[in-house]
Design a protein around this motif. Structure first.
Motif: not given
Ligand code: MN
Length: 247
Positions: A19-21, A52-54, A91-93, A126-128, A207-209
């Protein structure tokens, strides 16, 4: 495949979670490193779970994709061709993943979270971004961003403009993110995992954090994926054994 002794030889297939790239430009170091990593997965990966937030920003259209993401999409296409399933949890992005992901790439897209049976273990993914139930403001924003009127808006605004607006919004949210990073998410991660264990999950992954973390007790195992910006961390599952690694 069968060996001469009649023992079936199945190539060692694993599952990968990352996650989170927050990918921006193909020339960026983290972008190139992700492409390199995807290349190493070809032929030995059963499922790639993207939590998420890849993307720093993605919305999906039927016939249009943002040019900055062509190298990544090609990497994912090659993985699919090599037989890897791809699960994308938004994710959120990156949300409204859309038809390019579902129909052209053939990914399974989950807008919020997923429950999976992996090698006999019940796994929650989940993304988180929804973990903090007290963050009412964010939850409201999230609902607006994913609402039908916004979906319609995305469809009618020229993609070039949408990209520009997102880049501007990204700069604005940078200051908020800096504030966010000061807070230690570990208590939140633990509370969330405990609640999922009570529901019967044995593995909880988010992920997320941007903080890689692995904790285990008698109830189950909790993973926070970290990111693909500084840590290049990911989780691998090999025959039901989950491990936090970095590339
Ligand atoms: Mn995020």
């Amino acid at each position: 495949m069968t060996s001469e002794e009649g023992i079936s030889i199945v190539p060692d297939m694993k599952d990968i979670f990352l996650a989170d790239a927050h990918l921006r430009r193909p020339a960026d170091a983290n972008y190139r490193k992700l492409l390199e990593f995807l290349g190493t997965l070809e032929g030995n990966t059963r499922t790639l779970y993207l939590l998420g937030d890849i993307f720093e920003f993605w919305v999906g259209y039927r016939y249009v994709v943002f040019t900055a993401y062509l190298p990544l999409l090609e990497g994912l296409r090659r993985l699919r061709e090599a037989g890897t399933e791809i699960v994308f949890i938004e994710g959120n992005h990156d949300f409204h993943m859309g038809l390019y992901f579902t129909e052209i790439l053939g990914c399974r897209v989950l807008p919020q979270e997923g429950s999976f049976d992996i090698d006999g273990k019940r796994v929650f993914l989940a993304h988180g971004d929804l973990m903090d139930e007290a963050d009412v403001g964010y939850r409201r924003l999230r609902r607006v961003l994913r609402s039908l009127p916004l979906k319609v808006l995305i469809r009618i605004i020229p993609p070039d403009w949408t990209w520009g607006i997102a880049a501007w919004m990204g700069r604005v949210s940078k200051s908020q993110q800096a504030r966010h990073e000061k807070r230690n998410p570990t208590p939140l991660l633990r509370n969330h995992a405990t609640a999922r264990f009570t529901e019967g999950y044995q593995v909880v992954m988010t992920g997320h954090f941007h903080l890689p973390l692995h904790e285990q007790d008698e109830q189950g195992e909790m993973f926070a994926l970290g990111d693909w910006i500084r840590d290049f961390s990911y989780v691998e599952c090999d025959d039901g054994a989950f491990s936090l690694r970095s590339f």
